[in-house]
Design a protein around this motif. Structure first.
Motif, PDB file in Angstrom:
ATOM      1  N   ALA A 279       0.847  -1.203   0.000  1.00 44.60           N
ATOM      2  CA  ALA A 279       0.000   0.000   0.000  1.00 44.60           C
ATOM      3  C   ALA A 279       0.880   1.249   0.000  1.00 44.60           C
ATOM      4  N   SER A 280       1.959   1.226   0.776  1.00 43.61           N
ATOM      5  CA  SER A 280       2.889   2.371   0.797  1.00 43.61           C
ATOM      6  C   SER A 280       3.605   2.488  -0.543  1.00 43.61           C
TER       7      SER A 280
ATOM      8  N   ASN B  50       1.458   4.078  -3.157  1.00 43.67           N
ATOM      9  CA  ASN B  50       1.429   5.547  -3.000  1.00 43.67           C
ATOM     10  C   ASN B  50       2.720   6.181  -3.511  1.00 43.67           C
TER      11      ASN B  50
ATOM     12  N   ASN C 136       3.151   4.420  -7.737  1.00 40.68           N
ATOM     13  CA  ASN C 136       2.005   4.475  -8.634  1.00 40.68           C
ATOM     14  C   ASN C 136       2.103   3.492  -9.816  1.00 40.68           C
TER      15      ASN C 136
ATOM     16  N   ARG D 114      -5.901   1.207   1.923  1.00 42.02           N
ATOM     17  CA  ARG D 114      -4.828   2.037   2.469  1.00 42.02           C
ATOM     18  C   ARG D 114      -4.154   2.956   1.459  1.00 42.02           C
ATOM     19  N   SER D 115      -4.269   2.647   0.146  1.00 42.77           N
ATOM     20  CA  SER D 115      -3.592   3.499  -0.834  1.00 42.77           C
ATOM     21  C   SER D 115      -4.520   4.624  -1.270  1.00 42.77           C
ATOM     22  N   LEU D 116      -3.942   5.639  -1.889  1.00 42.19           N
ATOM     23  CA  LEU D 116      -4.740   6.783  -2.322  1.00 42.19           C
ATOM     24  C   LEU D 116      -5.620   6.418  -3.517  1.00 42.19           C
TER      25      LEU D 116
ATOM     26  N   ALA E 270      -4.202   6.545  -7.037  1.00 41.54           N
ATOM     27  CA  ALA E 270      -3.200   5.507  -7.324  1.00 41.54           C
ATOM     28  C   ALA E 270      -3.839   4.143  -7.564  1.00 41.54           C
ATOM     29  N   THR E 271      -5.021   3.903  -7.003  1.00 38.31           N
ATOM     30  CA  THR E 271      -5.630   2.572  -7.153  1.00 38.31           C
ATOM     31  C   THR E 271      -6.741   2.546  -8.198  1.00 38.31           C
TER      32      THR E 271
END
Ligand SMILES: [Zn+2]
Length: 393
Positions: free
Chosen positions: A312-313, A316, A319, A347-349, A352-353
């Protein structure tokens, strides 16, 4: 100083790059594509034909109805030797220049036997497979090898590989090169898996992360269609990122709380053993999950969530458009992906997802050997290398 003739054939490599897609093209089509003068084009085509990289065919029909000579990439001009050496098993292949596998073998081969016994086995296996396919060493354009540990990119040598006793700094390219007499390229196993998956299954993905969950955990990064190795070749070593749930777990790297010490195949097998279940390695974990062992299924799902936390980090930060999960544990398919998706999407923006695809590897346990072949072919057929070869000739 280059003579006039060698100056004009020095662009032959760029011409070959156009033809590598396998499509046959006539002189007229190539003049239109490249803007070259017909005489220059002719010299470059002759140079490529003399190296057997391309062959003329007479199948194309020009608009006037007369047959016109067309030129196509000669995928059989040379063969490639490829090896994916894992912690406990190896896969070896002979391919043509389009990565089509001509012969393939898998074997139990513990990497901790050390470099000389492992490479001696590899050299012998390569030679047996060449004669099986009716080829000789003279037709080999290069050898690609993936190793299960960090590899310094400039030298092709393993650097402090935690599970490879005796391999630290071992000159793998020189050793194999001396015994086989051809160029040898070495990289980390996850890097070549990323290359293979990108080339063969997802060429449209410009930014891709390939995560291998086997004994340990690592990832290969394709950034803007190229493998991103980092300054020393250590990029993508996500197995040793610290995770919150691993605080009391010591990793084989000496640190505490690493992702792979919690979610790697070896860690899961150890937990099963602690529960009294017989499990030696990552493949046993998958075998148990498939046969309905609920503890194994639980562990794989949890590993998916732990990995998702780290990814997830990374989503972010980097991408990617595609995350591909490979390695033994990926054969747990949906069990791993379910936990992984759950965490990444929460958890990701959102930006980005939005178009992020998270899937299992299409090539499976072949990703490594295909990628090792891609690494060699991209090197041997790069415009610079081809130009050097034709001007030398
Ligand atoms: Zn670690």
């Amino acid at each position: 100083m280059l003579s006039e003739a060698s100056g004009s054939i020095a662009g032959a490599g760029a011409l070959l790059t156009i033809l590598r897609d396998g499509q046959a093209r006539t002189r007229a089509e190539l003049v239109q594509l490249t803007g070259l003068a017909r005489s220059t084009l002719a010299q470059r085509l002759d140079a490529l034909i003399s190296q057997q990289w391309i062959v003329p065919t007479e199948e194309a029909i020009s608009s006037g109805g007369r047959p016109a000579v067309a030129f196509t990439f000669n995928r059989s001009a040379r063969v490639v030797l490829a090896a994916d050496l894992g912690a406990t098993h190896a896969r070896v292949a002979v391919t043509d220049l389009s990565t089509e596998v001509l012969a393939e073998r898998a074997a139990e081969l513990p990497i901790d036997r050390g470099p000389e016994p492992t490479l001696t086995w590899l050299q012998r296996t390569f030679q047996e497979m060449l004669s099986e396919t009716g080829h000789s060493l003279g037709e080999v354009c290069g050898v690609g090898v993936g190793l299960p540990g960090p590899v310094e990119h400039s030298s092709g040598r393993p650097v402090n590989p935690p599970i490879m006793p005796g391999w630290d700094g071992f000159p793998v390219p020189e050793w194999l090169g001396e015994h086989l007499g051809v160029p040898v390229l070495v990289d980390n196993d996850v890097n070549i898996m990323a290359l293979g998956e990108h080339w063969a299954a997802r060429p449209e993905a410009d930014h891709l992360i390939f995560v291998k969950i086997g004994t340990g955990i690592g990832c290969g990064i394709i950034s803007d269609r190229r493998l991103h190795r980092g300054a020393q070749g250590a990029a993508g070593d996500i197995g040793h990122i610290r995770v919150a749930s691993g605080l009391d777990t010591v990793c084989r790297c000496g640190n505490v709380g690493c992702l792979e010490a919690v979610a790697g195949g070896a860690a899961m097998a150890a937990r099963l053993r602690a529960d009294g279940v017989e499990a030696a390695d990552s493949r046993d974990v998958i075998r148990l999950a498939r046969s309905g062992n609920t503890r194994a299924v639980q562990l794989i799902r949890q590993a998916g969530r732990e990995l998702g936390d780290v990814l997830a980090s990374i989503v972010n930060f980097f991408n990617p458009s595609t995350i591909v999960i490979g390695g033994d544990i990926a054969e747990g398919g949906e069990q791993v992906l379910a936990g992984l998706r759950e965490v990444i999407y929460s958890r990701s923006l959102p930006l980005a997802t939005q178009h992020l695809s998270i899937t299992a590897s299409e090539l499976g346990d072949r990703a490594g050997v295909i990628g090792a072949a891609v690494m060699v072919i991209d090197h041997v057929l790069s415009p610079d290398t081809v130009d050097q070869a034709v001007t030398r000739a």
